[in-house]
Design a protein around this motif. Structure first.
Motif, mmCIF file in Angstrom:
data_model
loop_
_atom_site.group_PDB
_atom_site.id
_atom_site.type_symbol
_atom_site.label_atom_id
_atom_site.label_comp_id
_atom_site.label_asym_id
_atom_site.label_seq_id
_atom_site.Cartn_x
_atom_site.Cartn_y
_atom_site.Cartn_z
ATOM 1 N N GLN A 76 0.783 -1.192 0.043
ATOM 2 C CA GLN A 76 0.181 0.026 -0.054
ATOM 3 C C GLN A 76 0.880 1.290 -0.171
ATOM 4 O OE1 GLN A 76 -2.261 -0.741 3.583
ATOM 5 N NE2 GLN A 76 -3.937 -1.455 2.464
ATOM 6 N N ASP A 77 0.266 2.282 -0.605
ATOM 7 C CA ASP A 77 1.175 3.590 -0.616
ATOM 8 C C ASP A 77 0.412 4.732 -0.938
ATOM 9 O OD1 ASP A 77 3.382 5.123 -0.794
ATOM 10 O OD2 ASP A 77 4.223 4.521 -2.711
ATOM 11 N N ASP A 78 0.835 5.873 -0.579
ATOM 12 C CA ASP A 78 0.100 6.983 -0.801
ATOM 13 C C ASP A 78 -0.167 7.474 -2.083
ATOM 14 O OD1 ASP A 78 -0.178 7.307 1.977
ATOM 15 O OD2 ASP A 78 1.601 8.798 2.173
ATOM 16 N N VAL A 79 -1.279 7.658 -2.535
ATOM 17 C CA VAL A 79 -1.656 7.945 -4.037
ATOM 18 C C VAL A 79 -2.421 8.997 -4.049
ATOM 19 C CG1 VAL A 79 -2.764 7.057 -6.243
ATOM 20 C CG2 VAL A 79 -1.486 5.459 -4.429
ATOM 21 N N ARG A 80 -2.119 10.047 -4.955
ATOM 22 C CA ARG A 80 -2.678 11.282 -5.394
ATOM 23 C C ARG A 80 -3.938 10.882 -6.065
ATOM 24 N NH1 ARG A 80 -1.169 15.073 -7.838
ATOM 25 N NH2 ARG A 80 -2.257 16.913 -6.994
ATOM 26 N N VAL A 81 -5.130 11.167 -5.735
ATOM 27 C CA VAL A 81 -6.577 10.894 -6.403
ATOM 28 C C VAL A 81 -7.510 11.949 -6.687
ATOM 29 C CG1 VAL A 81 -6.455 8.377 -5.956
ATOM 30 C CG2 VAL A 81 -7.791 9.878 -4.402
ATOM 31 N N PRO A 82 -8.124 12.194 -7.665
ATOM 32 C CA PRO A 82 -9.064 13.742 -7.729
ATOM 33 C C PRO A 82 -9.941 13.344 -6.516
ATOM 34 C CG PRO A 82 -8.816 12.555 -9.760
ATOM 35 C CD PRO A 82 -8.234 11.377 -8.834
ATOM 36 N N ARG A 83 -10.590 14.543 -6.009
ATOM 37 C CA ARG A 83 -11.518 14.833 -5.090
ATOM 38 C C ARG A 83 -12.826 14.403 -5.646
ATOM 39 N NH1 ARG A 83 -9.544 16.824 -0.173
ATOM 40 N NH2 ARG A 83 -7.501 17.848 -0.319
ATOM 41 N N GLU A 84 -13.666 13.929 -4.938
ATOM 42 C CA GLU A 84 -15.092 13.597 -5.529
ATOM 43 C C GLU A 84 -15.975 14.857 -5.497
ATOM 44 O OE1 GLU A 84 -16.325 9.881 -4.104
ATOM 45 O OE2 GLU A 84 -14.787 8.846 -5.313
ATOM 46 N N ARG A 85 -15.905 15.387 -4.367
ATOM 47 C CA ARG A 85 -16.883 16.477 -3.950
ATOM 48 C C ARG A 85 -16.250 17.583 -3.051
ATOM 49 N NH1 ARG A 85 -20.799 17.207 0.548
ATOM 50 N NH2 ARG A 85 -22.706 18.405 -0.318
ATOM 51 N N ALA A 86 -16.176 18.762 -3.753
ATOM 52 C CA ALA A 86 -15.605 19.770 -3.137
ATOM 53 C C ALA A 86 -16.082 21.289 -3.482
ATOM 54 C CB ALA A 86 -14.205 19.677 -3.133
ATOM 55 N N THR A 87 -15.847 22.105 -2.550
ATOM 56 C CA THR A 87 -16.262 23.670 -3.124
ATOM 57 C C THR A 87 -15.218 24.471 -2.921
ATOM 58 O OG1 THR A 87 -18.472 23.305 -2.197
ATOM 59 C CG2 THR A 87 -17.714 25.479 -2.621
ATOM 60 N N VAL A 88 -14.699 25.478 -3.760
ATOM 61 C CA VAL A 88 -13.750 26.453 -3.675
ATOM 62 C C VAL A 88 -14.454 27.694 -4.167
ATOM 63 C CG1 VAL A 88 -11.483 27.205 -5.022
ATOM 64 C CG2 VAL A 88 -12.120 24.598 -4.694
ATOM 65 N N ILE A 89 -13.998 28.678 -2.830
ATOM 66 C CA ILE A 89 -14.476 29.984 -3.093
ATOM 67 C C ILE A 89 -13.258 30.761 -3.509
ATOM 68 C CG2 ILE A 89 -15.391 32.094 -2.121
ATOM 69 C CD1 ILE A 89 -17.341 29.623 -2.297
ATOM 70 N N VAL A 90 -13.181 31.436 -4.493
ATOM 71 C CA VAL A 90 -11.927 32.450 -5.133
ATOM 72 C C VAL A 90 -12.296 33.786 -4.770
ATOM 73 C CG1 VAL A 90 -10.747 33.051 -6.998
ATOM 74 C CG2 VAL A 90 -11.564 30.829 -7.030
ATOM 75 N N ALA A 91 -11.792 34.373 -3.763
ATOM 76 C CA ALA A 91 -12.069 35.794 -3.278
ATOM 77 C C ALA A 91 -11.054 36.658 -3.605
ATOM 78 C CB ALA A 91 -12.248 35.833 -1.647
ATOM 79 N N VAL A 92 -11.234 37.723 -4.341
ATOM 80 C CA VAL A 92 -10.395 38.501 -5.124
ATOM 81 C C VAL A 92 -10.739 40.069 -4.413
ATOM 82 C CG1 VAL A 92 -9.661 39.638 -7.338
ATOM 83 C CG2 VAL A 92 -10.353 36.973 -7.221
ATOM 84 N N ASP A 93 -9.672 40.638 -4.215
ATOM 85 C CA ASP A 93 -9.679 42.190 -3.621
ATOM 86 C C ASP A 93 -9.758 43.005 -4.874
ATOM 87 O OD1 ASP A 93 -9.028 44.603 -2.734
ATOM 88 O OD2 ASP A 93 -7.085 44.082 -1.731
ATOM 89 N N VAL A 94 -10.685 43.912 -4.919
ATOM 90 C CA VAL A 94 -11.172 44.753 -5.766
ATOM 91 C C VAL A 94 -10.985 46.230 -5.350
ATOM 92 C CG1 VAL A 94 -12.465 43.125 -7.180
ATOM 93 C CG2 VAL A 94 -13.581 44.768 -5.546
ATOM 94 N N SER A 95 -10.295 46.545 -4.460
ATOM 95 C CA SER A 95 -9.814 47.976 -3.777
ATOM 96 C C SER A 95 -9.218 48.636 -4.731
ATOM 97 C CB SER A 95 -9.467 47.791 -2.611
ATOM 98 O OG SER A 95 -8.059 47.305 -2.578
#
Length: 324
Positions: A76-95
């Motif tokens: 067995q080993d550590d394997v990088r796999v795509p996440r199945e469900r997630a939410t990403v919020i991109v917050a951008v400064d507009v000042s």
């Protein structure tokens, strides 16, 4: 690497014993051949051919056995796999300070271009939302899987929207609200979420970023903070309120952002050029879009063993016209 059935590795001792037996038989064969004085008969018993060739199939066969034993032990080993469900919020400064042209053509335009690449590289099943903030924060687009909608929202980001200032704490709190308001399930069982926040200055308005960071940590939502700009930032012209701001210096200040990242378990990044910002977003996207899991990797060793078995068979047939 770990093994689910490590006791099976003891079978490697049998493979080692097979190697020893092979070497002893080779020595015995050589000694037996020397007893013959008839050169023609000796040549038939031990023909002259490259010595290494007759050992190649045997070596490949033994290596195959070793690999199959390792595979049998369920590695067995550590394997990088795509996440199945997630939410990403991109917050951008507009000042207003995001109009500084120390990053061509200006900080905000460069940030929007990099955000497009970042969002486009996320897994399609991810929900992505966009928050714009200056002296206050607002959800420009709620988390959705509709990438064109997010792209259009990024294009709509404009400098000077809302009251002036830089409300980092409000941006974090608004991003958390967007995650919790995703759907009925999110209110009770929030999906894995992450906030990617970009700004060029310290907090000057709204709630304390430390308070918002504590809430993010409590909810298990890391905030990756990007400090964007250089110490040479200057803006000119007039702000949204019409106030003259010609020659106003707006050096980047990442101290608050670094504290936010540390408090929430996110990463802190500094970018002084468009290229660096793209690299930062790519780095974040790689970690956000995948997770590390412990998985059975026995197929790697079994597959390699089968390849060696095939090579052993081919070598034996090509050189000796027989299977090993």
């Amino acid at each position: 690497m770990t093994f689910e059935a490590p006791a099976r590795l003891w079978l490697l001792a049998a493979v080692a014993a097979l190697v020893i037996a092979y070497l002893l038989l080779q020595r015995r064969r050589s000694a037996y051949a020397v007893r013959f004085t008839n050169l023609k008969l000796l040549d038939r018993v031990a023909p002259k051919r490259p010595a290494w060739r007759r050992h190649v199939p045997a070596g490949l066969f033994v290596a195959m056995l070793a690999l199959l034993v390792v595979g049998f032990a369920r590695p067995q080993d550590d394997v990088r796999v795509p996440r199945e469900r997630a939410t990403v919020i991109v917050a951008v400064d507009v000042s207003n300070s995001m109009l500084a042209d120390d990053v061509a053509p200006d900080r905000l335009t460069a940030a929007k271009a990099a955000a497009h690449e970042f969002v486009g590289g996320l897994p399609e099943q991810f929900n992505v939302g966009l928050v714009g903030f200056a002296g206050a924060a607002n959800v420009v687009v709620a988390p959705v899987t509709d990438r064109p909608a997010v792209a259009a929202a990024i294009d709509r980001l404009a400098q000077g929207e809302g009251p002036q200032g830089t409300a980092i704490g409000e941006a974090i709190a608004t991003s958390l609200d967007a995650v919790r308001n995703l759907d009925a399930q999110a209110a009770e069982d929030p999906p894995p979420a992450r906030v990617v926040l970009l700004s060029d200055g310290a907090n000057t308005a709204g709630r304390d970023p430390a308070t918002a960071s504590a809430l993010a940590a409590q909810l298990g939502v890391p905030v990756d903070a990007i400090s964007f700009g250089t110490a040479d930032g200057v803006i000119g012209g007039r702000g949204a309120s019409g106030t003259a701001v010609a020659g106003q210096r707006v050096p980047v200040d990442g101290e608050t952002l670094q504290a936010v990242a540390q408090a929430t378990g996110g990463g802190y990044f500094e970018a002084g050029t468009s290229e660096q910002l793209r690299d930062v977003y790519a780095d974040i996207g790689s970690s956000v879009g995948h997770e590390t899991r412990v998985q059975d990797v026995s197929a790697r060793f079994i597959g390699a063993g089968l390849v060696l078995a095939l090579l052993a068979a081919l070598a034996s047939m090509f050189w000796f016209a027989r299977l090993p």
